[in-house]
Design an enzyme around this catalytic site. Structure first.
Site, mmCIF file in Angstrom:
data_model
loop_
_atom_site.group_PDB
_atom_site.id
_atom_site.type_symbol
_atom_site.label_atom_id
_atom_site.label_comp_id
_atom_site.label_asym_id
_atom_site.label_seq_id
_atom_site.Cartn_x
_atom_site.Cartn_y
_atom_site.Cartn_z
ATOM 1 N N TYR A 54 0.853 -1.199 0.000
ATOM 2 C CA TYR A 54 0.000 0.000 0.000
ATOM 3 C C TYR A 54 0.880 1.236 0.000
ATOM 4 C CZ TYR A 54 -5.045 -0.084 0.083
ATOM 5 O OH TYR A 54 -6.353 -0.129 -0.311
ATOM 6 N N GLU A 56 -0.514 4.734 -0.559
ATOM 7 C CA GLU A 56 -1.352 5.928 -0.771
ATOM 8 C C GLU A 56 -0.527 7.188 -0.582
ATOM 9 O OE1 GLU A 56 -4.803 5.857 1.718
ATOM 10 O OE2 GLU A 56 -5.883 4.503 0.392
ATOM 11 N N ASP A 199 -6.095 14.029 -25.108
ATOM 12 C CA ASP A 199 -6.134 12.629 -24.677
ATOM 13 C C ASP A 199 -5.455 11.804 -25.769
ATOM 14 O OD1 ASP A 199 -6.734 10.000 -24.156
ATOM 15 O OD2 ASP A 199 -8.840 10.362 -23.659
ATOM 16 N N THR A 225 -3.479 6.154 -22.032
ATOM 17 C CA THR A 225 -3.380 4.790 -21.525
ATOM 18 C C THR A 225 -1.926 4.369 -21.727
ATOM 19 O OG1 THR A 225 -3.827 3.856 -23.701
ATOM 20 C CG2 THR A 225 -5.734 4.176 -22.256
ATOM 21 N N LYS A 228 -2.115 0.521 -25.009
ATOM 22 C CA LYS A 228 -2.503 0.462 -26.422
ATOM 23 C C LYS A 228 -1.228 0.461 -27.276
ATOM 24 C CE LYS A 228 -7.070 2.283 -25.403
ATOM 25 N NZ LYS A 228 -8.005 3.418 -25.465
ATOM 26 N N ARG A 234 -1.791 -2.548 -18.612
ATOM 27 C CA ARG A 234 -3.077 -1.869 -18.603
ATOM 28 C C ARG A 234 -3.036 -0.750 -17.550
ATOM 29 N NH1 ARG A 234 -7.471 -2.966 -21.158
ATOM 30 N NH2 ARG A 234 -6.320 -4.416 -22.466
HETATM 31 C C1 PLP Z 1 -8.981 3.796 -24.636
HETATM 32 C C2 PLP Z 1 -9.235 5.226 -24.410
HETATM 33 C C3 PLP Z 1 -9.481 5.730 -23.132
HETATM 34 C C4 PLP Z 1 -9.767 4.866 -21.922
HETATM 35 O O1 PLP Z 1 -8.882 3.951 -21.558
HETATM 36 P P1 PLP Z 1 -9.293 2.770 -20.550
HETATM 37 O O2 PLP Z 1 -7.977 2.343 -20.019
HETATM 38 O O3 PLP Z 1 -10.022 1.757 -21.331
HETATM 39 O O4 PLP Z 1 -10.159 3.373 -19.479
HETATM 40 C C5 PLP Z 1 -9.601 7.101 -22.969
HETATM 41 N N1 PLP Z 1 -9.502 7.923 -24.021
HETATM 42 C C6 PLP Z 1 -9.300 7.474 -25.275
HETATM 43 C C7 PLP Z 1 -9.184 8.456 -26.393
HETATM 44 C C8 PLP Z 1 -9.176 6.108 -25.508
HETATM 45 O O5 PLP Z 1 -9.014 5.666 -26.758
#
Ligand code: PLP
Length: 412
Positions: A54, A56, A199, A225, A228, A234
């Site tokens: 932990y 935090e 994003d 993320t 990807k 993840r």
């Molecule tokens: C995949 C994605 C997310 C969210 O990611 P998660 O890990 O699935 O919550 C946010 N914004 C965009 C543009 C994405 O493609």
């Protein structure tokens, strides 16, 4: 085949499922644009003893004892994230991309504030203001989409911004194949004094490899993320060049929306950021792009591609004679895994759709090259043209391709 007990794994039920999922992944090709294959190192670091800890708070300011090593790990991870993306500050604690966005909203907005984001059906993400997501429930959300050329409608962005004066403008997509003009978003945000959030969840790997424009010096804050195109565990990250924003974001994550960070995942993120700075990784991203171009070109002989083509790792294919749901199922019957996707002005529901999204990060990770990708595109064309008739020949050929490029064992 797998001797569970030799790994100390005695839960036969769960480990049977692990083995089955390995077989499924190994014997099918994932063309899901948001998926990738994490390296053995990335997967193993997630099963480390850091899962027991932990922590935090933040390095030097924790709410638990025994955090001295966790502090070093988190600082190392932050440092590597900053180096990779050329950013001043990084928060590496978000559990996912959606959590990263939630934390930014929580840190920089008040409930009821107006946000301007891209419509989900046009290629945006749920967390950018969809009414079925917290972002569209807690905040007043306005959405922009694509123009008649199926490119992001920047005139509409400007018009909506001037009309609604959102406190935050969000750019970034989950299903868009062209390059986003970050600078134009900046100019519109500046005109109304809005915060600009970029994003980069989908294109983070392309940005890391310097093969897509980096918005770090343009946007106020970046979310992403790590699983990807980045090929990591993840999870999520938040980057900014502004100290005042960084301080707010840190509070936005903890205690704002999360408890303890996943230190075992932060270990894997640190490895991911280190891997992604290598020349090898830049070559990988070049291959992802070349492979996508190859698939996209081959498919465009028989199908229309949304936005007229692709400059990234993915493309959206329009289907004339079947729904996306049908195509997804037919392809899966042949071992090719994709997801159904809305197309501009789609007349089908999000559960049916009139398109599929295809991306190459995962198949490139297992070694597929341009030749294999052209072959895959030919299979896809044939399978969709055959409608629900299964071709045993294609099924066998897909399996041979998979056998030629196996994925790393799940236990080793
Ligand atoms: C995949 C994605 C997310 C969210 O990611 P998660 O890990 O699935 O919550 C946010 N914004 C965009 C543009 C994405 O493609």
């Amino acid at each position: 085949m797998n001797n569970f007990t030799s790994h100390g794994l005695s839960d036969i039920e769960v480990h049977t499922l692990l083995a089955q999922e390995y077989e499924r992944q190994n014997n099918t090709v994932s063309l899901i644009a948001s998926e990738n294959l994490a390296s053995t190192q990335i997967r193993h670091s997630q099963s480390s003893v850091f899962t027991n800890k932990y922590a935090e708070g933040y390095p030097g300011k924790r709410y638990y004892g025994g955090c001295e090593i966790a502090d070093k790990l988190e600082l190392l991870c932050q440092e590597r994230a900053c180096k990779l993306f050329d950013a001043k500050y990084a928060n590496v604690q978000p559990h996912s991309g959606s959590q990263a966005n939630m934390a930014v909203f929580n840190a920089l907005l008040n409930p009821g504030d107006t946000i301007l984001g891209m419509d989900l059906s046009a290629g945006g993400h749920l967390s950018h203001g969809s009414h079925i997501n917290f972002s569209g429930k807690v905040y007043k959300s306005i959405a922009y989409g694509l123009n008649e050329k199926e490119l992001i409608d920047m005139d509409q962005v400007k018009r909506l911004a001037l009309e609604h004066k959102p406190k935050m403008i969000i750019a970034g997509t989950s299903a868009y194949s062209k390059i986003i003009d970050w600078q134009l978003f900046r100019e519109i945000a500046d005109e109304i004094g809005a915060i600009f959030l970029a994003d980069i969840a989908h294109v983070a790997g392309l940005i890391a490899a310097k093969q897509y424009p980096n918005p770090v010096n343009i946007a106020d804050v970046l979310t992403s993320t790590t699983h990807k195109t980045l090929k990591g565990p993840r999870g999520g990250i938040i980057l900014t060049n502004h100290e005042n924003i960084f301080k707010k974001i840190n509070k936005g994550i903890f205690p704002g929306i999360q408890g303890g960070p996943l230190m075992h995942v932060i270990a894997s993120k640190a490895i991911c950021f280190h891997d992604a700075i290598s020349e090898e990784y830049q070559t990988y991203i070049s291959n992802v792009l070349a492979n996508n171009k190859a698939i996209c070109n081959e498919l465009s002989k028989n199908f229309d591609i949304v936005s007229g083509g692709s400059d990234t790792h993915l493309c959206i294919v329009k289907l004339a004679d079947c729904t996306g749901k049908e195509a997804e199922a037919w392809l899966a019957n042949h071992g090719i895994i994709v997801n159904k996707n809305m197309i501009p002005n789609d007349t089908n529901s999000p559960f049916e759709t009139s398109g599929i999204r295809i991306g190459t990060p995962s198949c490139t990770s297992r070694g597929f090259g341009v030749e294999e990708c052209i072959q895959l595109a030919k299979y896809i064309t044939k399978i969709i043209q055959n409608q629900n008739q299964v071709s045993e020949t294609i099924k066998q050929e897909v399996i041979s391709l998979c056998k030629k490029y196996p994925i790393e064992q799940y236990l080793d």
